[in-house]
Design an enzyme around this catalytic site. Structure first.
Site, mmCIF file in Angstrom:
data_model
loop_
_atom_site.group_PDB
_atom_site.id
_atom_site.type_symbol
_atom_site.label_atom_id
_atom_site.label_comp_id
_atom_site.label_asym_id
_atom_site.label_seq_id
_atom_site.Cartn_x
_atom_site.Cartn_y
_atom_site.Cartn_z
ATOM 1 N N HIS B 208 0.813 -1.205 0.000
ATOM 2 C CA HIS B 208 0.000 0.000 0.000
ATOM 3 C C HIS B 208 0.851 1.263 0.000
ATOM 4 C CE1 HIS B 208 -4.187 -1.724 0.897
ATOM 5 N NE2 HIS B 208 -3.449 -2.574 0.232
ATOM 6 N N SER B 212 0.027 -1.255 -6.324
ATOM 7 C CA SER B 212 0.150 -2.417 -7.212
ATOM 8 C C SER B 212 0.899 -2.061 -8.487
ATOM 9 C CB SER B 212 -1.246 -2.908 -7.602
ATOM 10 O OG SER B 212 -1.869 -3.525 -6.523
ATOM 11 N N LYS B 235 -14.122 -8.070 -8.203
ATOM 12 C CA LYS B 235 -13.295 -8.900 -9.105
ATOM 13 C C LYS B 235 -12.610 -10.024 -8.324
ATOM 14 C CE LYS B 235 -10.109 -8.463 -12.944
ATOM 15 N NZ LYS B 235 -9.394 -7.574 -13.860
ATOM 16 N N ASP B 236 -12.121 -9.679 -7.119
ATOM 17 C CA ASP B 236 -11.481 -10.696 -6.275
ATOM 18 C C ASP B 236 -12.488 -11.749 -5.823
ATOM 19 O OD1 ASP B 236 -8.935 -9.788 -6.463
ATOM 20 O OD2 ASP B 236 -8.965 -8.638 -4.604
ATOM 21 N N GLU B 279 6.310 -33.722 -1.081
ATOM 22 C CA GLU B 279 5.095 -33.244 -1.714
ATOM 23 C C GLU B 279 5.436 -32.547 -3.029
ATOM 24 O OE1 GLU B 279 1.562 -33.390 0.437
ATOM 25 O OE2 GLU B 279 2.897 -34.957 -0.234
#
Lengths: 213, 420
Positions: B208, B212, B235-236, B279
């Site tokens: 922040h 972005s 959107k998320d 894994e």
């Protein structure tokens, strides 16, 4: 010593190479109560003397819907909450096989190939010309041919034994994952709900973003 | 009335300004693609893992005599215990899946470049924490693969100079992986997620502060930024819906596909499984470990292979923005790198033979080479692209970017001047 090591390494490699080449037979399981009950019955006769299933209690068989008389016959004087332990003690098993037969509760999940492996293994016994019994799938096995497939003379006998093997594996698959049916049923509802929700979210997203133009 | 309550709070705590600054007014580039959803998804998976994990811990017992049984107790007797456990086990894979895409996006678009280096490095720290948490959690079911995996990996610390043997004993709490190891891994497996939450907060503060990145690779003018809420919240959420569908397919219909069969056999220190595999999310790094014939070298190579990403801000010397978007050579390199990761993953999975070892060594070489050549290729590519003539939009972007950097430097020196 060196020669012995070399032979041991060669053997282990060839066993590895060979075992990975063995083709497993595909089995289609039945997951209705009668098939699984038949499987339990065959297992009680053919396997239970040596193998236990410590995560399954007699009461679980009743809850699943098996015949009460049959379950009572299998448990005899044991409590309903007793696990299905092997009839043979571990000491006796060590004396007989030099190895404790493995617990079967999770067997279909504990082998590569799962149910197909177990099915192929149970049907993998054969008799050589010298009268020795071997197993294609697991050559080192100490377990004698439990269903008698190596001695099956007629195709009818083979078919019958194949049916028994399928029932046993069906029962073992249920025992390894008793909530599977419930899980899959719930899964359809969850996916249906999420599809509806996501579709709605998609249209809300489109609507909100349309304000930008 | 509610406004009076909020006013009361605001006089004592920056609630409204926080919501404004970080949510309703938080400026977000409008051109973000769906590849920018994965940070949010990682946050959700973290919450899912903590929530299911806490309920699992209520029924799990960390004791070598009963932990395998307690997992079966959860799977069979606890109400919806099977759901909790499958969600948690699948969630571990989902976490890495989401994080790998999140990292791949950063690498593709060059989001690690100035001024986002600290954002990238805090992410790198989070990756290490995540790996440690996953590794310790994998011991808890006390299956064959749990035990042997932990034995092999803790044994690697023998490579520590001078005090290797003591470090291994210190980590395990015993000469071999045993009860002491299990209980401490359980305690730490419960602690680490909270460290991750702290790390995520730092990651978000860094985000922040620099905002972005976006597919164009440069900071957009104010007019091209839109508030985070409602545009990116919705959107998320839509992305979350799609993610949850995939996740649920695994949880409800194929939960065992991600669990090694050998881990359904209780741990047996006397019997090594003929094939120890980690894994899937550790496979490429495991392949690198096995590719170096010398143990110390292997451990160093594996550690470096995870840490290499942190050097990207220094290695990438091209000033052309947009990551792989405007840079054909970097794009080619990027896809070759992904391919190399897949090859390494395969090599890490199979039983080693002469051929796979050779393939693994070549792939390991390619892995490090692709980092090593980034400075030269990126510089060369920049010169070539400029000579060839960049598209007009990119030139404008670059100009405004260098202006931005100048401005920031100026602001910084002025800020320092005031201080001193």
């Amino acid at each position: 010593m060196n020669a012995f090591l070399k032979i041991a390494v060669l053997c282990s490699f060839s066993v590895y190479a060979w075992s990975s080449e063995v083709k497993l037979e595909k089995v289609t399981l039945e997951n209705d109560v009668p098939a699984i009950e038949r499987g339990a019955e065959t297992l009680m006769n053919a396997c239970h003397s040596c193998h236990g299933m410590k995560y399954i209690k007699y009461r679980d068989l009743l809850t699943f819907g098996m015949n009460k008389q049959k379950v009572d016959g299998w448990r005899a004087d044991q409590s309903l909450d007793a696990p299905l332990l092997a009839q043979m003690s571990e000491n006796d098993a060590m004396l007989a096989f030099a190895k404790v037969p493995p617990d079967l509760s999770l067997m279909t999940k504990a082998r590569d190939g799962g149910v197909n492996y177990l099915y192929s293994y149970l049907l993998g016994y054969y008799t050589t010309a010298e009268g020795v019994t071997g197993n294609h799938i697991f050559p080192e096995t100490k377990m004698p041919d439990p269903l008698g497939i190596s001695g099956a003379a007629t195709p009818e006998q083979r078919t019958e034994i194949q049916g028994q093997a399928r029932d046993i594996v069906s029962f073992l698959a249920w025992a390894a994952d008793p909530h599977e049916a419930e899980r899959i049923r719930l899964g359809y509802y969850v996916i249906a709900y999420l599809l509806a929700l996501t579709t709605l979210l998609y249209f809300v997203k489109k609507q909100i973003w349309s304000r930008l133009k | 009335m509610p406004s009076r309550i909020i006013e009361w709070i605001d006089q004592r705590f920056p609630l409204t300004s926080f919501v404004k600054h970080d949510l309703t007014d938080y400026p977000t580039p409008r051109n973000l693609s769906y590849w920018w959803n994965f940070g949010f998804l990682a946050g959700i998976v973290l919450v899912l893992q903590v929530a299911t994990g806490i309920f699992l811990a209520m029924h799990y017992k960390a004791d070598v005599a009963v932990s395998f049984d307690s997992i079966q107790h959860i799977m069979r007797d606890v109400n919806y215990g099977w759901l909790l456990r499958y969600m948690h086990a699948t969630g571990a894979s989902a976490f890495f899946f989401v994080i790998f895409i999140h990292m791949a996006r950063t690498l593709y678009y060059g989001s690690y470049r100035a001024p986002r280096e600290l954002l990238w490095w805090t992410g790198q720290g989070l990756l290490l924490l995540l790996m440690a948490t996953a590794f310790m959690g994998y011991l808890l079911p006390w299956g064959q693969m749990s035990f042997w995996g932990a034995t092999v990996i803790t044994n690697l610390f023998r490579a520590t100079p001078f005090i290797g043997d003591q470090v291994v004993i210190w980590l395990r709490g015993d000469y071999t992986v045993g009860d002491a190891t299990l209980t401490r891994f359980f305690a730490l497996h419960y602690l680490f997620p909270f460290l991750i939450i702290g790390g995520v907060l730092i990651h978000l503060v860094a985000l922040h502060s620099v905002k972005s990145s976006n597919p164009s690779g440069i900071d957009l003018a104010a007019k091209d930024n839109i508030p985070f809420h409602p545009y990116f919240t919705i959107k998320d959420l839509y992305g979350l819906g799609v993610f949850l569908i995939v996740y649920s397919v695994f949880v409800f219909f194929m939960p065992d596909s991600l669990i090694e069969p050998a881990n359904n056999i209780p741990a047996n220190p006397m019997q090594t499984p003929n094939h120890i595999v980690p894994e899937w999310y550790f496979l490429p790094f495991y392949a690198i470990l096995r590719s170096v014939p010398n143990m110390v070298g292997g451990v160093v190579a594996m550690g470096l292979s995870v840490m290499m990403f942190a050097f990207m801000p220094f290695l990438d010397r091209s000033r052309i923005p947009g990551g792989a978007r405007y840079r054909p050579l970097y794009r080619l390199q990027y896809y070759l790198f992904l391919l190399d990761m897949l090859v390494l993953g395969y090599v890490g999975y199979v039983h080693p033979t002469d051929q796979t070892i050779l393939v693994g060594q070549i792939a390991t070489l390619c892995y490090f080479a692709s980092f090593f050549f980034v400075p030269f290729i990126s510089k060369m590519e920049e010169r070539w692209l400029i000579k060839r003539g960049l598209p007009a939009e990119v030139v404008t972007l670059m100009k405004s970017e260098s202006l931005e950097i100048e401005k920031r430097k100026l602001k910084h020196s002025r800020h320092n001047g005031v201080k001193s």
